[in-house]
Structure formats: structure tokens, C-alpha cells
Design a protein around this motif. Structure first.
Motif, short mmCIF file in Angstrom:
data_model
loop_
_atom_site.label_atom_id
_atom_site.label_comp_id
_atom_site.label_asym_id
_atom_site.label_seq_id
_atom_site.Cartn_x
_atom_site.Cartn_y
_atom_site.Cartn_z
N ALA A 385 0.81 -1.14 0.00
CA ALA A 385 0.14 -0.04 -0.05
C ALA A 385 0.86 1.15 -0.05
CB ALA A 385 -0.93 -0.13 1.19
N GLU A 386 1.95 1.18 0.85
CA GLU A 386 2.66 2.34 0.75
C GLU A 386 3.45 2.60 -0.58
OE1 GLU A 386 6.11 4.54 3.95
OE2 GLU A 386 5.80 2.28 3.85
N VAL A 387 4.10 1.66 -1.22
CA VAL A 387 4.75 1.87 -2.44
C VAL A 387 3.69 2.25 -3.30
CG1 VAL A 387 5.81 0.42 -4.31
CG2 VAL A 387 6.42 0.14 -1.83
N PHE A 388 2.33 1.82 -3.33
CA PHE A 388 1.31 2.21 -4.27
C PHE A 388 0.95 3.61 -4.22
CE2 PHE A 388 -3.30 2.77 -4.98
CZ PHE A 388 -3.18 2.45 -6.36
N LEU A 389 1.15 4.19 -2.94
CA LEU A 389 0.72 5.38 -2.51
C LEU A 389 2.09 6.15 -2.94
CD1 LEU A 389 -1.26 4.88 0.54
CD2 LEU A 389 -2.46 5.49 -1.70
N ASP A 390 2.85 5.88 -2.85
CA ASP A 390 4.13 6.80 -3.19
C ASP A 390 4.16 6.84 -4.63
OD1 ASP A 390 5.22 6.60 -0.35
OD2 ASP A 390 6.55 5.19 -0.53
N CYS A 391 3.94 5.97 -5.32
CA CYS A 391 3.79 5.98 -6.72
C CYS A 391 2.68 6.88 -7.47
CB CYS A 391 3.81 4.73 -7.47
SG CYS A 391 5.40 3.94 -7.22
N ALA A 392 2.04 7.47 -6.46
CA ALA A 392 0.75 8.46 -6.89
C ALA A 392 -0.23 7.33 -7.30
CB ALA A 392 1.27 9.39 -7.81
N GLY A 393 -0.66 6.26 -7.03
CA GLY A 393 -1.58 5.55 -7.60
C GLY A 393 -1.35 4.87 -8.89
N GLN A 394 -0.21 5.04 -9.29
CA GLN A 394 -0.07 4.28 -10.66
C GLN A 394 0.46 2.85 -10.63
OE1 GLN A 394 2.46 6.80 -13.12
NE2 GLN A 394 2.02 8.61 -12.00
N GLU A 426 -10.68 6.99 -3.76
CA GLU A 426 -11.24 8.29 -3.02
C GLU A 426 -9.92 8.84 -2.49
OE1 GLU A 426 -13.94 9.49 -2.91
OE2 GLU A 426 -15.06 8.05 -4.21
N GLY A 427 -9.71 10.12 -2.80
CA GLY A 427 -8.69 10.58 -2.54
C GLY A 427 -8.45 10.90 -1.12
N GLU A 428 -9.53 11.18 -0.35
CA GLU A 428 -9.32 11.49 0.96
C GLU A 428 -8.93 10.15 1.86
OE1 GLU A 428 -12.69 13.36 2.90
OE2 GLU A 428 -12.12 15.30 1.88
N ASP A 429 -9.58 8.94 1.37
CA ASP A 429 -9.07 7.72 2.03
C ASP A 429 -7.62 7.38 1.66
OD1 ASP A 429 -11.45 7.46 2.90
OD2 ASP A 429 -12.08 5.61 1.63
N ARG A 430 -7.32 7.70 0.31
CA ARG A 430 -5.82 7.58 0.06
C ARG A 430 -4.85 8.41 1.12
NH1 ARG A 430 -4.47 7.28 -6.47
NH2 ARG A 430 -6.01 5.92 -6.91
N LEU A 431 -5.46 9.65 1.16
CA LEU A 431 -4.47 10.53 2.07
C LEU A 431 -4.41 10.01 3.42
CD1 LEU A 431 -2.92 13.21 2.32
CD2 LEU A 431 -5.34 14.41 2.76
N LEU A 432 -5.51 9.51 4.26
CA LEU A 432 -5.51 9.25 5.57
C LEU A 432 -4.74 7.91 5.48
CD1 LEU A 432 -6.86 8.84 8.26
CD2 LEU A 432 -8.46 7.56 7.33
N LEU A 433 -4.83 7.09 4.67
CA LEU A 433 -3.83 5.61 4.71
C LEU A 433 -2.45 6.18 4.47
CD1 LEU A 433 -3.73 2.59 4.87
CD2 LEU A 433 -4.09 2.34 2.47
N HIS A 434 -2.29 6.98 3.55
CA HIS A 434 -0.80 7.30 3.41
C HIS A 434 -0.18 7.98 4.57
CE1 HIS A 434 2.05 8.60 -0.24
NE2 HIS A 434 2.84 7.70 0.52
N MET A 435 -0.91 8.91 5.22
CA MET A 435 -0.28 9.62 6.33
C MET A 435 -0.18 8.46 7.58
SD MET A 435 -2.50 13.06 6.58
CE MET A 435 -1.91 13.53 7.93
N ALA A 436 -1.00 7.58 7.78
CA ALA A 436 -1.05 6.57 8.76
C ALA A 436 0.27 5.72 8.61
CB ALA A 436 -2.23 5.82 8.87
N LEU A 437 0.48 5.32 7.27
CA LEU A 437 1.69 4.47 7.01
C LEU A 437 2.98 5.20 7.08
CD1 LEU A 437 0.32 2.71 3.62
CD2 LEU A 437 0.65 1.65 5.89
N LYS A 438 2.92 6.40 6.81
CA LYS A 438 4.37 7.39 7.11
C LYS A 438 4.53 7.56 8.42
CE LYS A 438 5.59 7.64 2.75
NZ LYS A 438 6.79 6.70 2.31
N ALA A 439 3.34 7.75 9.04
CA ALA A 439 3.56 8.41 10.86
C ALA A 439 3.73 7.03 11.51
CB ALA A 439 2.08 8.65 11.04
N ALA A 440 3.44 5.88 10.73
CA ALA A 440 3.93 4.72 11.71
C ALA A 440 5.41 4.45 11.64
CB ALA A 440 3.01 3.37 11.26
#
Length: 443
Positions: A385-394, A426-440
Motif C-alpha cells: 500500500a505504501e509503495v502504491f501511494l508513493d507512486c501516486a496510485g500508478q 477516493e482521494g481522502e481515503d488515500r490521504l488518510l492511509l498514506h499519512m497513517a503508514l508514514k506516521a507509523a
């Protein structure tokens, strides 16, 4: 001040025709002359260990002090001791001020039977060592005198108490208080604060979580959760290299063996910083990898080791913004642990999203949506999930970075959605998950 030390060390190197290394009385590197040699004996085990760790052991330090260097007022010759890992003898020039040893200048001695340095040259070198002693004593006195005021600024609560602490530190610094400074956090730190740090206006120990708390350094010491705080003087906002070099020398640092021989100054017989010439630290360097796979090599669920890192805040003029600068330094040090590619010395200006995350996540984040994903059982899904989000969902980029087929990626992302209840379209769901993964990743 760092430039003054380097100039004096270079002067000794020129006088004696050999590279000189300057270390303080705690055997920490301050400056050294370039060492160009193909002599394998110059890189004996003791010197190699000192370069790699930059921290002397009690046994090694005791061995060298056994030759009376702390009491000597003139050059001390230390013979080679192959059984102890010292293949080449050393010459130690004690650096003193008013009878108190402040540090040591080390040189490699000549081979047995070869003529040593000329006595007149040694006498001239000792005069230079005395000038170094004056600088070290003045710097140590300034740092020691200001440690209480500096600690008060970093630990005072917001409001009038902090304002009073800042005013007291400004008064203690005198005209220098209006100059440029950078706050530095080195954590975790064990033991006492160093007697001096090149270029530092003040040094102290504080609780690792930053300023604004009610605890003191002594209280935090009970749990071992201490950070070394350093207030570095700067000449300009563009001249951070001396500051980064001074900070890097506080950290244990791995040095490539091929570079170690060329970087070693004379005399590394005993310690990290101790009696060996360590390589000049040249700043933090660039991130090692540019791919998302490199950015997320370890899953955020894996607790990072408590390795020592350093954070450097943006330069500030005057002291009014020092408490905020300290928070920046703490955040940068935490980010260097979360993402090793940022460190081991991380600048606040270069840590990207961790500037915000470190502020929001002073304590471990426990978002209900990401709780299940962040358990050890789902480390691979979290990494995906983190790599997917780091790649801007590509999906194509993410699959290539992970080294998996695109269909495998889609399957894992579906599992992520099931575990979290989030919709990755959904953009906001992506943002929440990305922040949670980085903050962890933050500790």
C-alpha cells in the motif's frame, strides 16, 4: 571556530611533514590533515575501529592514557604494539590550557630506525598546540556556562517562562545572541554531554521528545530517553557545511574501507575520534535511491532500531525562534530513523511530509482504519500500500517497484481495502492511509 582548528592542524602538519589529527580530551575528532599513503600499516585495527565507530572504548582510551598523555606537558612517543592492534607508533602532542589538558594532537611516528621529527619542529608544533588549547578552553567554558540556560529554553513551557528563559540565554550569549544559529538534535544519546563541540555556542542534554515539556534532562535520564541538544553558530544561511560536518562527527559512522585509508589522519590508535584520523564528514549527501521501492524498503510495521541520528533545523537569527527550531531538529532526527535515506543527518528542509507528520504524531498514531494493516501479520500488504501511494496510485510503477505482477498488486490492494474499510479510489481515503503508514515509521 572550526576553520581556526583546521588552520592550526594544517600548520602542525606542515611543521612536522606529517598529517596531524586533533581530538578533544574525550577522544572525539575535531580536525585533521589529509593523509595520502599506501602504507597498510597506517590502517591498523585500532585506527580502523576508531574511523568506523568514531567512539573510543574505555579500554582503548585507558591504554593510551597509560602512557601519561593526560599529565604530559611535551610530546609523548607511544611505541607500536601489534598485540594490541597498534602496528605503527604514535606521537602525541598534549593540548593544554593553564595546566588542564583540553585535547590531543596525534601523528604517526616514523618506522623504527628512521629519523623522527626535528626537535625544533616539535617545539614549534607544541606552541601551535598551546594556541589550540586556548581555543578549546574558551569553547568548553562557553558551552558549559550556557548549558543550564540553553536547557531552560528547550524545556520551558510556552508563555512567560519560555520568554524569560530566552532572555536569560540571550543575555548570557551577549552580542553573539543576535547572530545566526542552528539547533541540532542528536538522539538517542547515552552518557554525559561532550565537553565541547566545534562551532557550538551551547550544548546540553534534554528529553528526547523536544521542548515545551515539563521534564528535565536529569528526569529523562532515568528512562534513557535523552537527546543531545547543540546550538551551532553559523556565518550565513548558505554555509551549513561546517555545521553538518560538526554534527556528523558526533555520530558513529561507517566508512568505506577504501576511503578510510585516504581519509585517516595521523594517530588513530585508540578511539573513535580517539587517536585516529577519521574521514572528514562532508554533509548528509543525496538520497541513495530514487525509486519507490528504495523509499519503502522496510515495511512501516517493523519497528526501526534506535540507531543514533541527528536533525538540523533551519537557521534562525536571534533566539526568539529557538524553541520552534528545536522542534524542527527533533522532527528531523525522528524522520532520519523513519526513512534511513534521509539520514543519518537530516535537515528539516529536506524531510518532506515528515515536517507535518512529526508535528502531528508526537505520540504513536493509532488510527482505527489502519490498525489491522499495521500489525506484523500484514507487513507485506502495508508495504504494498505504501509503495502504491508513493507512486501516486500508478499501478504500473508500483508493480515494477515491488517486483510483482500487476494482477498481484490489484489482489493485494483489494485485501488492503478489506482490512481498512477504505476506498483507494477516493482521494481522502488515500490521504488518510498514506499519512497513517508514514506516521507509523516515526519513533
Amino acid at each position: 571556530m572550526k576553520g581556526d582548528y583546521q588552520d592550526l592542524v594544517d600548520e602542525i602538519s606542515a611543521l612536522l611533514g606529517a598529517p596531524a589529527t586533533l581530538e578533544n580530551r574525550d577522544f572525539r575528532l575535531i580536525a585533521f590533515g589529509a593523509h595520502d599513503s599506501d602504507d597498510d600499516l597506517a590502517m591498523d585495527p585500532v585506527r580502523t575501529r576508531s574511523i568506523l565507530t568514531r567512539q573510543s572504548t574505555a579500554a582503548v582510551r585507558s591504554w593510551f592514557e597509560g602512557f601519561g598523555i593526560a599529565r604530559a606537558t611535551g610530546p609523548v612517543r607511544i611505541p607500536a604494539a601489534p598485540d594490541a592492534g597498534v602496528f605503527r607508533g604514535r606521537i602525541c602532542l598534549p593540548v593544554r590550557f593553564r595546566g588542564i589538558v583540553q585535547g590531543y594532537v596525534w601523528l604517526l611516528d616514523q618506522e623504527p630506525g628512521a629519523p623522527g621529527p626535528d626537535p625544533a619542529a616539535l617545539a614549534a608544533a607544541m606552541e601551535v598546540a598551546q594556541r589550540i588549547g586556548v581555543l578549546l578552553a574558551e569553547e568548553a567554558k562557553a558551552g558549559a556556562d550556557l548549558s543550564r540556560e540553553f536547557q531552560a529554553v528547550l524545556t520551558a513551557g510556552r508563555g512567560w517562562q519560555q520568554d524569560m528563559a530566552v532572555a536569560a540565554l540571550r543575555a548570557a550569549l551577549g552580542p553573539g545572541g543576535d547572530g545566526l544559529h542552528a539547533a541540532v538534535c542528536v538522539a538517542p544519546w547515552s552518557g554525559e554531554a561532550p565537553a565541547s563541540v566545534p562551532g557550538a555556542a551551547a550544548v546540553c542534554l534534554v528529553p528526547r521528545r523536544g521542548g515545551g515539556g515539563s521534564g528535565s534532562g536529569d528526569e529523562a535520564g532515568a528512562s534513557g530517553d535523552l537527546a543531545l541538544a547543540v546550538l551551532l553558530r553559523l556565518r550565513s544561511t548558505d554555509a551549513l557545511t561546517p555545521a553538518l560536518t560538526a554534527v556528523a562527527r558526533l555520530l558513529p559512522r561507517a566508512v568505506e574501507p577504501a576511503r578510510a585509508a585516504g581519509a585517516a589522519g595521523a594517530g588513530a590508535a585508540a578511539s573513535a575520534g580517539g587517536t585516529g584520523g577519521a574521514a572528514r564528514a562532508g554533509g548528509t549527501g543525496k538520497a541513495a535511491g530514487s525509486t519507490a521501492a528504495a523509499k519503502a524498503k522496510a515495511p512501516p510495521t517493523a519497528t526501526p532500531a534506535r540507531r543514533m541520528t541527528a536533525g538540523v533545523a533551519d537557521p534562525v537569527r536571534g533566539l526568539a525562534e529557538l524553541p520552534a527550531a528545536w522542534e524542527q531538529a527533533v522532527a528531523a532526527a525522528r524522520a532520519a530513523v523513519a526513512q534511513p535515506r534521509l539520514g543519518p543527518v537530516a535537515q528539516w528542509s529536506a524531510i518532506g511530509p515528515y515536517r507535518m507528520l512529526a508535528t502531528l504524531a508526537a505520540d504513536p498514531v493509532d488510527d482505527p482504519a489502519a490498525r489491522a494493516l499495521l500489525t506484523p501479520a500484514h507487513r507485506e500488504l502495508a508495504r504494498t500500500a505504501e509503495v502504491f501511494l508513493d507512486c501516486a496510485g500508478q499501478a504500473g510503477r508500483a508493480a515494477a517497484a515491488l517486483g510483482i505482477h500487476r494482477q498481484t498488486l490489484y489482489y493485494r490492494l483489494a485485501r488492503v481495502e478489506q482490512l481498512t474499510g477504505l476506498d483507494l479510489d477516493e482521494g481522502e481515503d488515500r490521504l488518510l492511509l498514506h499519512m497513517a503508514l508514514k506516521a507509523a515509521r516515526l519513533t
